[in-house]
Write a protein that holds these residues in place. Sequence first.
Motif, PDB file in Angstrom:
ATOM      1  N   ARG A 196      -3.081  -0.349   8.500  1.00  0.00           N
ATOM      2  CA  ARG A 196      -2.316  -0.181   9.742  1.00  0.00           C
ATOM      3  C   ARG A 196      -3.220  -0.425  10.955  1.00  0.00           C
ATOM      4  NH1 ARG A 196       2.651   2.197   9.311  1.00  0.00           N
ATOM      5  NH2 ARG A 196       2.490   3.388  11.249  1.00  0.00           N
TER       6      ARG A 196
ATOM      7  N   LEU B 286      -4.454   2.738   3.256  1.00  0.00           N
ATOM      8  CA  LEU B 286      -3.235   2.508   4.037  1.00  0.00           C
ATOM      9  C   LEU B 286      -3.525   2.607   5.527  1.00  0.00           C
ATOM     10  CD1 LEU B 286      -0.215   2.081   4.332  1.00  0.00           C
ATOM     11  CD2 LEU B 286       0.119   4.539   3.958  1.00  0.00           C
TER      12      LEU B 286
ATOM     13  N   ARG C  60      -5.156   6.924   0.681  1.00  0.00           N
ATOM     14  CA  ARG C  60      -4.611   7.163   2.023  1.00  0.00           C
ATOM     15  C   ARG C  60      -5.442   6.424   3.072  1.00  0.00           C
ATOM     16  NH1 ARG C  60      -3.827  12.383  -0.285  1.00  0.00           N
ATOM     17  NH2 ARG C  60      -5.741  13.198   0.651  1.00  0.00           N
TER      18      ARG C  60
ATOM     19  N   ARG D 273       0.832  -1.207   0.000  1.00  0.00           N
ATOM     20  CA  ARG D 273       0.000   0.000   0.000  1.00  0.00           C
ATOM     21  C   ARG D 273       0.871   1.263   0.000  1.00  0.00           C
ATOM     22  NH1 ARG D 273      -4.668  -1.578  -1.894  1.00  0.00           N
ATOM     23  NH2 ARG D 273      -5.956  -2.833  -0.517  1.00  0.00           N
ATOM     24  N   LYS D 274       1.943   1.242   0.765  1.00  0.00           N
ATOM     25  CA  LYS D 274       2.839   2.406   0.810  1.00  0.00           C
ATOM     26  C   LYS D 274       3.487   2.663  -0.546  1.00  0.00           C
ATOM     27  CE  LYS D 274       4.288   2.577   5.662  1.00  0.00           C
ATOM     28  NZ  LYS D 274       5.443   2.396   6.601  1.00  0.00           N
TER      29      LYS D 274
END
Length: 413
Positions: free
Chosen positions: A288, A284, A281, A270-271
């Motif tokens: 997390r 991501l 965004r 994803r990063k």
Amino acid sequence: PLPRTILVAIVVSFASVAATPAGNAGSKYFDQALRSLKDGTPDDAATAADKGWAALLAAGPVSPGFLDGVYEASGIFATLGRSLRAEAVYTEAEGLCAAPNLQLLRRRLEYIHVDHLIRYSEYVKAEAILRASLAAENRMAKKSSLYVAFVQSLAFIREQQSDLDGAEELYRSIIGYPAPDLSAVAVIQTPRFAKQSFPFIGDPRLGLALYYSDHNRIKEAEGLYRARLAEPSLIGEEHIEAMRELLGFLMAHGSKSDALALQEQIIALRKAQPLTTPELRDRLAQERYTLANMEVDVGRSEDAKALLESDLQQAASQHGKNSPEYGEGLNYLFENRSHARDYDSAEKSAREEVLRAEAPGAAERIGLVSAIFRLADTLRAEGKVAESDALSKRGIEIDRAASPQPASAAPFT
């Protein structure tokens, strides 16, 4: 007739998913039947449904929206408690599709019919239809997009009948076939409830893996998940989805450390994507958050807290504390701390959410009433009952003030 409250509850659920954008020959009568059910007049609903079904039959199977109309008619009769009539709708519709050019429509009707029977645990009837459908499929030069779904449904029924060898043979017979395309039967949208068992319809390798998992054949299941992940044809989101499938299996049956490593790989992927839109965004941030919850589940609660606190600080520095990004991060931290039963930290996050929701013009993540109730629930979990009750009362008062009760509803309160 069914009690009015039960009728209304059922029909609201059915109507919310049965409405079709393209009308059919019986639509106006079916809409009338649904209104009558909501009004608590089932006899009127039955009369309208009969008229709608007659209109659909007269129009025939090549008429627009025929498949949708069949599903809608059967659903209304089932809601009325007329189970035999609901099933007969499918049988009558299938009988209209004897012509060679209507065989694909017949297969679709049979699939929806089987879905209906499985919902009511009518496994013997469902199996008879499935075997006839598969016999027809095997006579065709090219199998339809529903072939795999028919096999998976039959394998599920054999499992329910304790024929595990027969079920496994069926699951294995379709390895190598693509996942079925259910777009032509997308009308099937009725909510599935947790206590009900339903077939897995999808990638055949996953279907067999789930079968192995359900019957404690863990190594064989893991091998299938890993083989699927190793397929070179899987790229982008499909590759991430395969990682997620293996991850879920490992969390339930395998190595938790391997599962965490997979989630960290997903985050790395994803990063690597250009985070040029809020949606990317958010993806991501969600990954997390998922990692943080997994860390709680394996006893690394403080690592989870540090991860989400770091994300929250980053959102504050990059977007400001009044930003949606900060609100999302605060919500993730609250949810994770509640999951970890770290109620001191959860209370701190909940109080901040209330303050954000109270601020004029603030881009709060959740509404004020919801924020108040979340804080009240957290305080109650900590044993702070008096403060929790006071907050709950405040939330109720705010909600009532914002949504005053219509005068017509007053006698029923």
